[in-house]
Design a protein around this motif. Structure first.
Motif, PDB file in Angstrom:
ATOM      1  N   ALA A  75       0.837  -1.209   0.000  1.00  0.00           N
ATOM      2  CA  ALA A  75       0.000   0.000   0.000  1.00  0.00           C
ATOM      3  C   ALA A  75       0.870   1.258   0.000  1.00  0.00           C
ATOM      4  N   ALA A  76       1.987   1.215   0.705  1.00  0.00           N
ATOM      5  CA  ALA A  76       2.903   2.366   0.721  1.00  0.00           C
ATOM      6  C   ALA A  76       3.554   2.555  -0.646  1.00  0.00           C
ATOM      7  N   VAL A  77       3.825   1.462  -1.339  1.00  0.00           N
ATOM      8  CA  VAL A  77       4.361   1.559  -2.709  1.00  0.00           C
ATOM      9  C   VAL A  77       3.326   2.255  -3.602  1.00  0.00           C
ATOM     10  N   ASP A  78       2.080   1.829  -3.513  1.00  0.00           N
ATOM     11  CA  ASP A  78       1.018   2.442  -4.321  1.00  0.00           C
ATOM     12  C   ASP A  78       0.828   3.919  -3.974  1.00  0.00           C
ATOM     13  N   ALA A  79       0.886   4.252  -2.694  1.00  0.00           N
ATOM     14  CA  ALA A  79       0.729   5.652  -2.274  1.00  0.00           C
ATOM     15  C   ALA A  79       1.893   6.507  -2.780  1.00  0.00           C
ATOM     16  N   THR A  80       3.107   5.965  -2.738  1.00  0.00           N
ATOM     17  CA  THR A  80       4.271   6.690  -3.241  1.00  0.00           C
ATOM     18  C   THR A  80       4.170   6.861  -4.751  1.00  0.00           C
ATOM     19  N   TYR A  81       3.718   5.837  -5.434  1.00  0.00           N
ATOM     20  CA  TYR A  81       3.509   5.933  -6.881  1.00  0.00           C
ATOM     21  C   TYR A  81       2.515   7.059  -7.200  1.00  0.00           C
ATOM     22  N   ALA A  82       1.425   7.125  -6.475  1.00  0.00           N
ATOM     23  CA  ALA A  82       0.421   8.179  -6.698  1.00  0.00           C
ATOM     24  C   ALA A  82       1.021   9.557  -6.438  1.00  0.00           C
ATOM     25  N   ARG A  83       1.786   9.697  -5.361  1.00  0.00           N
ATOM     26  CA  ARG A  83       2.398  10.989  -5.029  1.00  0.00           C
ATOM     27  C   ARG A  83       3.406  11.412  -6.085  1.00  0.00           C
ATOM     28  N   TRP A  84       4.283  10.497  -6.488  1.00  0.00           N
ATOM     29  CA  TRP A  84       5.313  10.839  -7.468  1.00  0.00           C
ATOM     30  C   TRP A  84       4.708  11.125  -8.835  1.00  0.00           C
ATOM     31  N   THR A  85       3.648  10.410  -9.180  1.00  0.00           N
ATOM     32  CA  THR A  85       2.947  10.687 -10.428  1.00  0.00           C
ATOM     33  C   THR A  85       2.353  12.088 -10.381  1.00  0.00           C
TER      34      THR A  85
END
Length: 122
Positions: A75-85
């Protein structure tokens, strides 16, 4: 025995890269000069950004390195992906499962790879 505590990335423009990393890391540089910026990361590791043309002796071209960001779960990977995107980072690999865990890869303005990942438990 020596203990490395400082990584330097050669960049085209240290000030521009410092702005990028301040936003990415959500913290300001602890040193900022026209050709060099320094960030203190969690755990004490330092990240330096040095304008390539100012390095003595002369540095090789910029880009080509990878910085890993270990995260606690998928979930943290997905959240970081959303933030960086949302920050506009160039995404090289969308989140996916690979042999070692769950990961995605982005790129900074100088071509250095930024890998966020969660390692699968054995």
């Amino acid at each position: 025995m020596t203990h490395p505590n400082h990584i330097i990335l050669y960049v085209e423009d240290a000030a521009q890269s410092a702005r990028f990393y301040a936003q990415l890391l959500d913290k300001p540089a602890i040193e900022a000069m026209p050709t060099f910026a320094l960030f203190l990361l969690d755990g004490g590791l330092k990240l330096g950004l040095w304008t390539r043309q100012a390095v003595i002796p002369a540095a090789t071209p910029v880009g080509g390195s990878e910085i890993g960001f270990t995260l606690p779960d998928d979930a943290a990977v997905d959240a970081t992906y959303a933030r960086w995107t949302k920050l506009g980072l160039k995404i090289l690999q969308t989140p996916q499962k690979v042999d070692f865990g769950y990961t995605f890869t982005a790129q900074d303005p100088d071509g250095h790879r930024l890998r966020a990942y969660h390692v699968f438990a054995d």
